[in-house]
Design an enzyme around this catalytic site. Structure first.
Site, PDB file in Angstrom:
ATOM      1  N   ILE A 225       0.832  -1.206   0.000  1.00  0.00           N
ATOM      2  CA  ILE A 225       0.000   0.000   0.000  1.00  0.00           C
ATOM      3  C   ILE A 225       0.866   1.256   0.000  1.00  0.00           C
ATOM      4  O   ILE A 225       0.413   2.329  -0.348  1.00  0.00           O
ATOM      5  CB  ILE A 225      -0.960  -0.045   1.209  1.00  0.00           C
ATOM      6  CG1 ILE A 225      -1.990  -1.157   0.948  1.00  0.00           C
ATOM      7  CG2 ILE A 225      -1.646   1.278   1.461  1.00  0.00           C
ATOM      8  CD1 ILE A 225      -2.996  -1.345   2.020  1.00  0.00           C
ATOM      9  N   GLU A 226       2.134   1.138   0.369  1.00  0.00           N
ATOM     10  CA  GLU A 226       3.000   2.319   0.420  1.00  0.00           C
ATOM     11  C   GLU A 226       3.797   2.443  -0.888  1.00  0.00           C
ATOM     12  O   GLU A 226       3.295   2.991  -1.861  1.00  0.00           O
ATOM     13  CB  GLU A 226       3.868   2.270   1.681  1.00  0.00           C
ATOM     14  CG  GLU A 226       2.978   2.268   2.927  1.00  0.00           C
ATOM     15  CD  GLU A 226       3.710   2.329   4.255  1.00  0.00           C
ATOM     16  OE1 GLU A 226       4.825   2.856   4.326  1.00  0.00           O
ATOM     17  OE2 GLU A 226       3.142   1.828   5.253  1.00  0.00           O
ATOM     18  N   MET A 227       4.995   1.886  -0.974  1.00  0.00           N
ATOM     19  CA  MET A 227       5.744   2.007  -2.221  1.00  0.00           C
ATOM     20  C   MET A 227       5.546   0.789  -3.129  1.00  0.00           C
ATOM     21  O   MET A 227       5.835   0.843  -4.327  1.00  0.00           O
ATOM     22  CB  MET A 227       7.216   2.290  -1.929  1.00  0.00           C
ATOM     23  CG  MET A 227       7.370   3.634  -1.180  1.00  0.00           C
ATOM     24  SD  MET A 227       9.027   3.970  -0.547  1.00  0.00           S
ATOM     25  CE  MET A 227       9.851   4.534  -2.029  1.00  0.00           C
TER      26      MET A 227
END
Lengths: 363, 363
Positions: free
Chosen positions: A129-131
């Protein structure tokens, strides 16, 4: 493994010198950052780490860098309640902490699950969900497709396989260790400039000591009393949810929704337990708390008084504490931008076209 | 309204001086950028414009800045086929052009629909898929909620309403006019350093003249023959889609999907017509074309030869042209990062919490 961190004792010394009046709640800004013995800082490694820190190619979609959520131009955070990762995704409700002075955190993340900046950097890179990079191998492969990085990693790390996941996070952590904000008005005050704090800030400083804030917000960074690197300093938050004022805040700002460190240890006693965050630069780091739910520093101070100390502050007390917290804003360094090495014949980034095609169909 | 742009004639003069051999295809890098008379450049306006350019609070979601797609650290583009806007949205298939040297574009956007950088800046800010601000008023309101910007706009623009949408884009355009890349090997060659180009690049330079590339990629920026600001220099692309080699490229890279300037003028003759892009820095600006579909410069050169000139290049011709195009990479300035003014008691950014709540439910 971690170099001795002598500067942390400065606070105790200063407190001793000023024993006649109330002791200031924290120590002077450290003159050195702690550096792990197996990742020494060099100018070249800092240079490479800065490139990586600002490079969105370290994300699946090619548009999210470390800097996206830990914005160096924006005091090291994104100034948002939560953060947006790849493809506009939003993770569980945890606010992005600032990168500035993170070198002094004895553990990283709100739940303290990483013992070093190196370990911390691995998390967002691989979080879908982040990088969103699918694996450490995918990161290495992408960087190896960029001739400028092949050269830089070879210069910094040498050896047969200069580009490894460990080297990536070592370089990033090395750059992050340069991001410190010394010389706040409070530090100038501790050094003897009695006019560096105005009357209100001085009064606030005494409140912070007397009310008990400093029992958790202790030491040079106001986040631990001088523990060795790798050792967490944690507190339950909210501590006194039965306090009626606190209960109101808990409902309004959803302060008891996050299991905190329980997610890491699965111990009942770690439910709603978080790393004590630093008060350094807090006045320029809204919004507040683990879920970024409170936009105002005045409110944040009142929430802490009610939920951690069971106290209701007067307007004047709050004003004075906010004045003191403002005196903890240090000098942010003037940073030059890196120049990111090109992806010529950029087949690796062309894979993003498929992702973009999918996203277009959502419009 | 637009200051006279004398430097553009340098190319013609140089060509005259070198009449004995084949004329170089373009002129020397201009010594000045054109500046509109009603938006003079001042250091303070540049400073403010830089803050705005890097400030993600100019987007609905608070995480997309001008720099996100026109990344100053990344040669002024995002290096992706297309770009991601707010909430991971992707617009129609148009690749983000570089901000570097955009001050010299006589018109802006692939379809030339903006006559100035000021006009250009308005587009992405209000485009629901790019930065997504609902109105110019919403932008003004958000900036007015940030004390540091209130001070800066008052200093730069003065008057009763220092923060206006026009002032926002004037400041951004002013910063953009500082982003130029002079002193390429080609420019050093034109100045008399005959060793600035190697044999292959010199051969490529002659190819670019002889094949006919320079009939469109003309002038100091290789994008127009010296037209006044506001005047577009357009070409159909693909020009010769019936050429069998071109037809293959058109299918493979979807080169005829975009109506181009037809969207602006609704004239049949403007179908698939685009602004001629500069060749300056083209070697470090992959991927290529209006839809960013081609990752390799070699391929891009072959596509142009087939689709615009009806020619099939040899391997050596392609190598030489690529060598010449590499000689057009200028010196990128070393930029310092701005320091973005804080949003204390940041109620305006707290509105993003609702957007983020929606996004979380998509996981």
């Amino acid at each position: 493994m971690i170099a001795l961190y002598t500067a942390l004792i400065t606070g105790a010394i200063m407190a001793g010198l000023q024993a006649a009046s109330a002791a200031p709640p924290g120590g002077e800004f450290p003159s050195k950052v702690p550096v792990p013995a197996d990742n020494p800082m060099t100018p070249r490694k800092i240079h490479l780490g800065k490139q990586l820190y600002f490079d969105p190619r370290l994300s699946l979609s090619g548009d999210v860098s470390c800097d996206t959520c830990h914005n160096v131009a924006g005091n090291g955070s994104d100034g948002l309640p939560l953060s947006f990762g790849v493809l506009g995704r939003v993770d569980r409700p945890r606010h992005a902490p600032t990168v500035f002075n993170s070198a002094f955190n004895t553990v990283q993340f709100w739940d303290g699950r990483a013992k070093s900046l190196e370990d911390q950097a691995k998390g967002p890179l691989l979080n879908p969900i982040e990088m969103g990079m699918p694996s450490s191998g995918a990161i290495v492969k992408r960087l190896a497709g960029i001739p400028g990085y092949r050269r830089e990693f070879a210069r910094v790390f040498g050896g047969k396989t200069p580009i490894t996941f460990e080297h990536v996070v070592q370089a990033i952590a090395t750059y992050e260790r340069t991001l410190v904000t010394p010389d706040s008005p409070y530090d100038r005050y501790l050094k003897g400039d009695k006019n560096a704090l105005d009357k209100s800030a001085k009064q606030g400083m005494h409140e912070v000591s007397d009310l008990g804030c400093a029992s958790c917000h202790a030491g040079a960074m106001f986040d631990n009393p001088g523990l060795p690197m790798g050792t967490g300093w944690f507190r339950k938050f909210p501590m006194i949810p039965t306090n009626p004022t606190c209960a109101t805040y808990v409902r309004e700002y959803h302060l008891a929704d996050d299991p905190g460190r329980f997610d890491v240890t699965h111990k009942q006693s770690d439910e709603h337990v978080f790393k004590v965050p630093s008060l350094r630069n807090v006045a320029v780091l809204a919004p507040y708390f683990q879920n970024g739910s409170v936009g105002s520093l005045r409110t944040a101070v009142r929430v802490m008084a009610a939920c951690q100390l069971g106290k209701t502050l007067t307007g004047l007390q709050t004003t004075n504490i906010v004045a003191f917290l403002n005196s903890l804003t240090g000098k942010f360094p003037v940073e030059t931008m890196p120049h990111l090495p090109e992806t010529p014949d950029s087949t690796s980034m062309m894979q993003v076209a498929k992702l973009q095609q999918n996203q277009r169909q959502l419009n």
